[in-house]
Design a protein around this motif. Sequence first.
Motif, PDB file in Angstrom:
ATOM      1  N   ALA A  25     -51.455 -10.402  42.398  1.00 41.41           N
ATOM      2  CA  ALA A  25     -52.931 -10.266  42.777  1.00 41.41           C
ATOM      3  C   ALA A  25     -52.987 -11.544  42.139  1.00 41.41           C
ATOM      4  N   GLY A  26     -52.583 -12.336  41.482  1.00 47.33           N
ATOM      5  CA  GLY A  26     -53.417 -13.474  40.991  1.00 47.33           C
ATOM      6  C   GLY A  26     -54.389 -14.527  41.834  1.00 47.33           C
ATOM      7  N   ALA A  27     -54.262 -15.736  41.663  1.00 49.72           N
ATOM      8  CA  ALA A  27     -55.360 -16.930  42.850  1.00 49.72           C
ATOM      9  C   ALA A  27     -54.563 -16.700  43.498  1.00 49.72           C
ATOM     10  N   LEU A  28     -53.302 -16.853  44.156  1.00 49.04           N
ATOM     11  CA  LEU A  28     -52.704 -17.083  45.430  1.00 49.04           C
ATOM     12  C   LEU A  28     -52.711 -16.169  46.152  1.00 49.04           C
ATOM     13  N   GLY A  29     -52.180 -14.822  45.359  1.00 50.50           N
ATOM     14  CA  GLY A  29     -52.355 -13.599  45.638  1.00 50.50           C
ATOM     15  C   GLY A  29     -53.302 -12.835  46.674  1.00 50.50           C
ATOM     16  N   ASN A  30     -54.654 -13.559  45.661  1.00 52.10           N
ATOM     17  CA  ASN A  30     -56.537 -13.240  46.350  1.00 52.10           C
ATOM     18  C   ASN A  30     -56.033 -13.548  48.059  1.00 52.10           C
ATOM     19  N   GLU A  31     -55.570 -14.757  47.972  1.00 52.96           N
ATOM     20  CA  GLU A  31     -55.666 -15.381  49.462  1.00 52.96           C
ATOM     21  C   GLU A  31     -55.132 -15.003  50.644  1.00 52.96           C
ATOM     22  N   VAL A  32     -53.935 -14.781  50.098  1.00 55.74           N
ATOM     23  CA  VAL A  32     -52.932 -13.993  51.180  1.00 55.74           C
ATOM     24  C   VAL A  32     -53.142 -12.837  51.015  1.00 55.74           C
ATOM     25  N   LEU A  33     -53.642 -11.750  50.409  1.00 54.84           N
ATOM     26  CA  LEU A  33     -54.420 -10.792  50.504  1.00 54.84           C
ATOM     27  C   LEU A  33     -55.445 -10.980  51.977  1.00 54.84           C
ATOM     28  N   ASP A  83     -49.093 -25.168  41.233  1.00 56.37           N
ATOM     29  CA  ASP A  83     -49.995 -26.018  39.457  1.00 56.37           C
ATOM     30  C   ASP A  83     -50.233 -27.233  39.789  1.00 56.37           C
ATOM     31  N   GLY A  84     -51.875 -26.770  39.123  1.00 62.67           N
ATOM     32  CA  GLY A  84     -53.158 -27.649  39.905  1.00 62.67           C
ATOM     33  C   GLY A  84     -53.296 -28.094  40.779  1.00 62.67           C
ATOM     34  N   LEU A  85     -52.699 -29.262  40.921  1.00 60.08           N
ATOM     35  CA  LEU A  85     -53.448 -30.117  43.164  1.00 60.08           C
ATOM     36  C   LEU A  85     -51.682 -29.981  43.148  1.00 60.08           C
ATOM     37  N   MET A  86     -50.752 -29.112  43.117  1.00 60.28           N
ATOM     38  CA  MET A  86     -49.229 -29.466  44.151  1.00 60.28           C
ATOM     39  C   MET A  86     -48.808 -27.481  44.188  1.00 60.28           C
ATOM     40  N   GLY A  87     -49.083 -27.824  45.624  1.00 57.30           N
ATOM     41  CA  GLY A  87     -48.524 -26.073  45.956  1.00 57.30           C
ATOM     42  C   GLY A  87     -47.100 -26.091  46.478  1.00 57.30           C
ATOM     43  N   ARG A  88     -46.967 -24.804  46.484  1.00 63.35           N
ATOM     44  CA  ARG A  88     -44.959 -24.674  47.128  1.00 63.35           C
ATOM     45  C   ARG A  88     -45.307 -23.477  48.251  1.00 63.35           C
ATOM     46  N   VAL A  89     -44.380 -23.788  49.372  1.00 60.93           N
ATOM     47  CA  VAL A  89     -44.215 -22.451  50.062  1.00 60.93           C
ATOM     48  C   VAL A  89     -42.474 -22.338  50.719  1.00 60.93           C
ATOM     49  N   THR A 120     -52.408 -23.213  50.049  1.00 63.72           N
ATOM     50  CA  THR A 120     -51.532 -23.102  49.467  1.00 63.72           C
ATOM     51  C   THR A 120     -50.297 -21.599  50.223  1.00 63.72           C
ATOM     52  N   ALA A 121     -51.883 -20.476  50.107  1.00 67.76           N
ATOM     53  CA  ALA A 121     -51.685 -19.848  50.711  1.00 67.76           C
ATOM     54  C   ALA A 121     -51.920 -19.467  51.515  1.00 67.76           C
ATOM     55  N   SER A 122     -52.832 -20.388  52.139  1.00 67.34           N
ATOM     56  CA  SER A 122     -53.473 -20.181  53.933  1.00 67.34           C
ATOM     57  C   SER A 122     -51.485 -20.871  54.947  1.00 67.34           C
ATOM     58  N   ILE A 123     -50.903 -21.571  54.123  1.00 75.01           N
ATOM     59  CA  ILE A 123     -49.758 -21.959  54.603  1.00 75.01           C
ATOM     60  C   ILE A 123     -48.934 -20.778  54.286  1.00 75.01           C
ATOM     61  N   GLU A 124     -48.930 -20.105  52.652  1.00 81.67           N
ATOM     62  CA  GLU A 124     -47.699 -19.002  53.086  1.00 81.67           C
ATOM     63  C   GLU A 124     -48.043 -17.540  53.904  1.00 81.67           C
ATOM     64  N   SER A 125     -49.550 -17.285  54.454  1.00 79.05           N
ATOM     65  CA  SER A 125     -49.769 -16.592  55.355  1.00 79.05           C
ATOM     66  C   SER A 125     -49.559 -16.964  56.722  1.00 79.05           C
ATOM     67  N   LEU A 126     -49.642 -18.016  57.065  1.00 80.01           N
ATOM     68  CA  LEU A 126     -49.169 -18.750  58.573  1.00 80.01           C
ATOM     69  C   LEU A 126     -48.068 -18.651  58.715  1.00 80.01           C
ATOM     70  N   GLU A 127     -46.581 -18.745  57.699  1.00 83.35           N
ATOM     71  CA  GLU A 127     -45.511 -18.750  57.646  1.00 83.35           C
ATOM     72  C   GLU A 127     -45.458 -16.993  57.735  1.00 83.35           C
ATOM     73  N   ILE A 128     -45.829 -16.415  57.097  1.00 84.10           N
ATOM     74  CA  ILE A 128     -45.638 -14.819  57.776  1.00 84.10           C
ATOM     75  C   ILE A 128     -45.922 -14.064  58.794  1.00 84.10           C
ATOM     76  N   VAL A 129     -46.745 -14.626  59.485  1.00 82.44           N
ATOM     77  CA  VAL A 129     -47.132 -14.315  60.994  1.00 82.44           C
ATOM     78  C   VAL A 129     -46.544 -14.462  61.892  1.00 82.44           C
ATOM     79  N   LYS A 130     -45.781 -16.038  61.537  1.00 82.76           N
ATOM     80  CA  LYS A 130     -44.791 -16.396  62.356  1.00 82.76           C
ATOM     81  C   LYS A 130     -43.979 -16.270  62.805  1.00 82.76           C
ATOM     82  N   LEU A 131     -43.105 -15.432  60.934  1.00 82.29           N
ATOM     83  CA  LEU A 131     -42.308 -15.625  60.931  1.00 82.29           C
ATOM     84  C   LEU A 131     -42.132 -13.778  62.026  1.00 82.29           C
TER      85      LEU A 131
END
Lengths: 277, 77
Positions: free
Chosen positions: A48-56, A165-171, A222-233
């Motif tokens: 529930a850090g920066a990424l987790g807050n947004e995905v939640l 990591d800074g301006l880079m994100g990975r999903v 990055t979290a939006s990409i991650e979230s979108l992939e979750i609802v797509k799958l």
Amino acid sequence: MISDRVALPRQMNRDNFSLASGRYSRISLVTDFDLSTIRQSRICVVGAGALGNEVLKNMVLYGPKKLTVVDNDRVEKSNLGRCFLFTSSDARAGRKKADAAIESLGRMNEEVELEALVSDAREFDDEFFSGFDAVAGCVDNISSRLHLNSNCYHRNIPYVDGGLDGLMGRVQVVIPPSGACYQCSLNATHMAVLDRDFTCTGKEANIHRRMVPSEPSVSAITASIESLEIVKLLSGTQDGGIMFIYNGRKNELDRIEVQIGGECDVHGGVNSENNEA
Amino acid sequence: MKLEVKNAQNGNSTLVEVEGSTKLQELLDSAVEFWAMTNDAYLLKAGRRLLAASKTVEESGLSDGDIIELLPDPEGG
Ligand SMILES: [Zn+2]
């Protein structure tokens, strides 16, 4: 009255067009999604850090049946610049992130069953993860990612991993039983990071780690990409074995195919010929 | 053969002479050292394909003049 000459947006046709003002009425117009399946799903967000807050936040707005947050840390003042689910009073009180997060999420959507688990996700086994329809990794270390990946893969639970990591994100999207997993993408540089983080007795090393830069816009993207992939799958419209790399410097997004193999234990060890895609 | 290695972090690139039998992990490690990058996790990709560092240049289907990109693998959450 709608004139026949008015061109309707692609995702809006005569059958599903509605002026209903329900909570999910606009999402339901996105015909790429199976909203009823999403709304019946149980989703686990680890971290529930920066990424987790947004995905939640994104997940709770879809109104899944159950949303579980796993995090062992407490809210600190340094979290407030990138974690909007937390307040200054959460930081002053040193509240657990998982508890503080579900309180905010409950205000966003009271229809979702919310669960806070104040634990390190590495304490949970495959039996635990089998209770979900999808798991989102929003953690800050390779060890936790490997644990989530292998336990979910073993039980055929889709796992979507995110990293910042800074301006880079990975999903990375992992959908067992076919397709590459998180470990398939690793190499010796990842193993060196793991070696650095753990002592020879297997305990986490108490050493200085580089403080990873975090920027709220890249976290959100990055979290939006991650979230979108979750609802797509969950909707059955996404394949596994893919990775997205977001580069905020150029605002570019790469979609990369990941092959089964490498040095992956989940897929049978080093360069297993049977597992070459 | 020569491969062009691009650094996604700073946009720089360099030409590297390799054999077909060169492991991509060697190439990755050399690039990290060449650009004095931090001791973190990195990935290699060619086009839309993630390269397995355990494979050789030949096994990866790379040929003279191909461009491969070195990317940081973000660890934070
Ligand atoms: Zn694998």
